[in-house]
Scaffold this active site. Sequence first.
Site, PDB file in Angstrom:
ATOM      1  N   THR A   1      -1.666   2.551  -8.246  1.00  0.00           N
ATOM      2  CA  THR A   1      -2.736   3.271  -8.939  1.00  0.00           C
ATOM      3  C   THR A   1      -2.162   4.287  -9.919  1.00  0.00           C
ATOM      4  OG1 THR A   1      -4.198   2.987  -7.038  1.00  0.00           O
ATOM      5  CG2 THR A   1      -4.778   4.713  -8.592  1.00  0.00           C
TER       6      THR A   1
ATOM      7  N   GLY B   1      -2.219  -3.204  -1.894  1.00  0.00           N
ATOM      8  CA  GLY B   1      -0.991  -3.888  -1.522  1.00  0.00           C
ATOM      9  C   GLY B   1      -1.185  -4.679  -0.241  1.00  0.00           C
TER      10      GLY B   1
ATOM     11  N   ASN C   1      -0.920   6.347   2.616  1.00  0.00           N
ATOM     12  CA  ASN C   1      -1.089   6.900   1.277  1.00  0.00           C
ATOM     13  C   ASN C   1      -2.283   7.847   1.265  1.00  0.00           C
ATOM     14  OD1 ASN C   1      -1.291   7.319  -1.455  1.00  0.00           O
ATOM     15  ND2 ASN C   1      -1.541   5.172  -2.013  1.00  0.00           N
TER      16      ASN C   1
ATOM     17  N   SER D   1      -5.177   6.142  -1.460  1.00  0.00           N
ATOM     18  CA  SER D   1      -5.078   4.680  -1.445  1.00  0.00           C
ATOM     19  C   SER D   1      -6.339   4.054  -2.029  1.00  0.00           C
ATOM     20  CB  SER D   1      -4.878   4.190  -0.003  1.00  0.00           C
ATOM     21  OG  SER D   1      -4.830   2.789   0.040  1.00  0.00           O
ATOM     22  N   SER D   2      -6.156   3.128  -2.993  1.00  0.00           N
ATOM     23  CA  SER D   2      -7.302   2.400  -3.553  1.00  0.00           C
ATOM     24  C   SER D   2      -7.869   1.472  -2.490  1.00  0.00           C
ATOM     25  CB  SER D   2      -6.861   1.565  -4.764  1.00  0.00           C
ATOM     26  OG  SER D   2      -6.438   2.380  -5.805  1.00  0.00           O
TER      27      SER D   2
ATOM     28  N   GLU E   1      -1.257  -5.674   3.432  1.00  0.00           N
ATOM     29  CA  GLU E   1      -1.525  -4.788   4.572  1.00  0.00           C
ATOM     30  C   GLU E   1      -1.355  -5.534   5.890  1.00  0.00           C
ATOM     31  OE1 GLU E   1      -4.568  -1.399   2.844  1.00  0.00           O
ATOM     32  OE2 GLU E   1      -5.288  -2.778   4.370  1.00  0.00           O
TER      33      GLU E   1
ATOM     34  N   SER F   1       0.846  -1.183   0.000  1.00  0.00           N
ATOM     35  CA  SER F   1       0.000   0.000   0.000  1.00  0.00           C
ATOM     36  C   SER F   1       0.887   1.241   0.000  1.00  0.00           C
ATOM     37  CB  SER F   1      -0.892  -0.013   1.248  1.00  0.00           C
ATOM     38  OG  SER F   1      -1.718   1.108   1.260  1.00  0.00           O
ATOM     39  N   GLY F   2       0.640   2.152  -0.958  1.00  0.00           N
ATOM     40  CA  GLY F   2       1.450   3.377  -1.055  1.00  0.00           C
ATOM     41  C   GLY F   2       2.630   3.256  -1.991  1.00  0.00           C
TER      42      GLY F   2
END
Length: 906
Positions: free
Chosen positions: A112, A384, A157, A160-161, A386, A107-108
Site C-alpha cells: 500500500t 498479500g 501490519n 493492512s489493506s 495469508e 501482508s505487511g
Amino acid sequence: MEGALIARDRVGVQDFVLLDSHTSEAAFLNNLRKRYQENLIYTYIGTLLVSVNPYKELDIYTVTQMQLYRGVNFFELPPHLYAIADNAYRVMCSEYNNHFILISGESGAGKTEASKKILQYYAVTCPTTEQLQIVRDRLLLSNPVLEAFGNAKTLRNDNSSRFGKYMDIQFDFKGAPVGGHILSYLIEKSRVVHQNHGERNFHIFYQLLEGGEKDLLSWLGLERNPQKYTYLIQGRCAKVFSINDKNDWKIVRKAFSIIDFTEKDVEHLFGIVASVLHLGNIQFEEDSNGHAIIRDGTQIKWISKLLGAHLSILQEALTHRKIEARSEEVLSPLNVDLAFYARDAVAKAIYGRTFTWLVNKINSSLANKDSTQKTVIGLLDIYGFEVLDTNSFEQFCINYCNEKLQQLLIEMTLKAEQEEYELEGIEWEPIPYFNNKIICDLVEQKHKGIISILDEECLRPGEATDLSFLEKLEEKVGDHAHFVTRKLADQKTRKSIDWVDFRLLHYAGEVTYCAVGFLEKNNDLLYRNLKEVLCNSKNAIIRDCFLLSELDNRRRPETIFIRFPKTLFATEDAFEYRKQLLISRLQAKYKGFLGKRAYQKKRKAAIKLEACWRGALARKEAKKRTWAVQTIRKFITGFINRKKPLCPENREFVRLAQYNYLVKLRDHLPKNVLDKSWLQPPSILAETSELLQKICMRNLVRKYCRGVTAERKAQLQQKVVTSAVFRGKKEGYVQSINQPFLDTRLKVNDINPKVLQLIQGENIKYVTPVIKYDRNGFKARERLLVLTQSSAYVVEVAKVKQKIDYSTLKGISTSNLSDGIVVIHVPEDNKQKGDVILQCEHVFETVTKLCMLANKQSLVKVVQGSLRFRIGSGKEGTMVFTVGKEPQVFKDKTGQLTVVSTQVKS
C-alpha cells in the site's frame, strides 16, 4: 556507494542478474541481507524490482529524489520505486499505450505504501495546470479515505489493506494526469463483526470516536470511548500507540471536502458508521417461548434515527424473518442465535455496500470530463498471501488472487523468456520453476473448479450446507494432487486436518481452509424483511446501496465470486477501453482499404452470423423450457396423489420426497446427546425415521462415552456433587459451572517442610490459601487449608493450627450469598477449639473437595440470613449475612460477625 566496485562485498549487487551464483537461493538471500543492512531496500531482477520493508522512515522519498529519477535511463541510477514509475510513464508517453504496475507481496511487505509513493511521484513530476492540480489532489486524497474505510490493524501490519484495489491513472496526450478510476473488490466484511486477538476493526470507527467533534458524536449517539462498543473490542487492542487516530481523522475530513463530497453525503456516511456500532451493542434475550426479544431499545432508537427506518418495523425485522407459507409470506420469530446472526449479517451488508458506494463516489469525483482519447497506468494493490491459525473464505479469496499474480509473474518472466530463447535457437541451461497454472485451474476452471462448485452449491435449490459443499469438492476434485481433506488424506496427514477442512498446496506452501461459513459469506444473504427495511431507508446512501429490485424473488441472487473479477489483470476498465480501441482501428482499416461497400458486406455477414447464433441459443432454451414444463406437470400430479398407495401417478414424487428427507436429515442430525431435535418425516417414512433416531442417539452416546477421559470423568463427578449441594441455593453457582476445578491451588513443594513433617507424610489431596477468622475478636489471619485422605488441617507458615479428622466432622455451612465463607463444624471436646471459620476464593471447589474426601455430602448446609457456630468451651456465636456495595467482614456493635457481599449478576 553502490556504484563503487570495491563496495560490492559490503552492499551486494544492485541487480540479481549480476550474481555469479544465479541459481543459488543462499546467494540470493545473502545479497538481499547485505543491501538491507545498508538501508538499500530496493534491488532489481532485470526490469522487476524487489523491495524489503525497512519498518522505519528512510530519507529516499524527497522531491529531490523524484527529480533525480525523472527522465533518466532505467539502469542509470540505483534501484528505486521511482525508476519503475518513471519508466512506465515515459514508455506510455512515447508509445502511447497503456501500462500496468503490479505490486505483490506478503501482508505487511509495504504494498500500500508503494502505491502511494508512485501516486506522489506522478503528482510531483507530471505536467500540471490549475485544473490538473485539482485532479492530482483528489487522486492523492482518495487514498486516506479508502484506507480509513478499507484498512485495519492486523497481527502483521498496523495499516493492512483489507480490500483489493485496482487504480487507473488517466493521462492526456501531453502526459498530464486528467482523471482516475478505482476498482475495488472483496472487502473483508467479516472484520466488521469479529476481529482476532491483537487486531482491530476498520480504522474509520476508531478515527470517528477519537477525533470526531463533540457535537457530531452527540448527534450520532456515540461516546468517545471505543471500549463501549462490542464490534471494536474483540481484538482487545482498541487503542494502538503507533496509530494516531485523531490526526488521521483530520486528514479524512479534509479529503472529503476536496474530493467533492457534500455535507449531506458526509452526514449520511457517518450515520451509517455509527449505526454499525449501535447494531453491535444490540443484545437479544429469550422470552418464555424461546424467541428472541430486545428489552433495551436504546440502540434501536439511534439506528432508526440515523438510517431513517421505522422503529417498530426495524425491531421486528431483527427478531423475525419472512418465510413463504401457503403461497404467502408470514413472519416467523427467530431464536437468540439466529437473531445475532441477522444482526451481524445486516452490519456486514451495510458496511460492505457502503464501501462500494464510497468507491463509486470517489470515481465520479476523479472522472475525466474530457472524452478525448487517453492512456492509463494501472496500479494493482491487493492483499498479500495469508496463512493464519484459522483460514476461512477471505483467506481463500486472498490467496487465489496471489496465485493469479504468481501466474502472471511466471508468464511475464520465466516462461516468456525461455520460449523466446527456444524460438531464437539460443543454447541455454533450462531453469526449473513451479508453474502454478495447475492450482489456478483447480480454483477457477469452469464447471470443475472450486469457485464453480461453491457457486453451484450457493445457487442450487434445496438445503445446501458447508458440509455438502465439502462433499462436492471431494467428489469433483478429490483426485487432484494439490487438494486434500481429512477423508482423502493418509493416516499421518489426517491428524492435522479437521472434518470441516480442506487443504490446498499453493505455490507459497500448504494452507488449510475451514469450510464453515463459505456458503454464507459467498451468498451475502439478508433476511427479506431486513432488506425491505434498508430498501425503504431515508438515508440516501443506504437507499442507493439496497435497491427495491432486489426484493424480486425471481431474480437470481449474485454470489461474491460471480461479482469477483474473473481476470484480475485485465480489469473491466482497461479491457473495455482496449476493446473499443481495437474496434475503431479495425473499422478504420476496413473503410480505408476495402471501401464502404466491402465494409457493409462484412457488416451484414456479421449480423447474419449473430442472428443464426442467437436462434440456436433460443432453440436450446426452448427445449429446456419444454422439459421443465413436463417435469413440473409430472410432479404436480404426484403431489395431488401423494397420500394414495404407491402408484405410477405418485411414484416419482414419493421417491423424491423420501430421498429429499434422507438427504436433509443427513445435514440436520443431532450434534450431541443433549440435542433432542429431529427432522419431522413424511408419513411414509415415520417408522424408518423412528428407527434411525434410535440408532443415531446410540451412536452419539457411544461416541460421547468413548471421548470422556479419566480426568474429565473426575471433573464431572465433582461437578455432580457441586450441583447436588449448591444448585439453586447459592449465588455464583451458575457462573462456576464452566470453570474447571483444579487438583490443587498450591503445590506440595510450596508448603513449609516443617508442616509436612507435622502432617507425618499423609497423602495430601488439595491445598488452598484461606482467610481464617479467630474466635477472639474475629481477626483475619492468612492460613492454608490442607486436605489429606483422612483429615483437614488449618496451617500457619510452619505450624499446624488445627486438625480435624473427617470421622469427627459434624457439618459444613456456607451462606446463600457470594461471600466465600465456609464454617467447618467440629465436636464439643477438649481436642478442638471450636468451629473453624474460613473465607476462600474458590468456595465451590473447596467445599466439594472437602465433603467428597470426608464422604459427607449430606452434612453440607447452605443457610440464609445467619448461622450459629461454636466458639469453644460451651460458647456460641452468630454470623449474619447481608448484601452491600462492597464486600467486607467485621464485628458489629452487638458482637456478631457480619459478612457483607455484593450481588452477583446472573
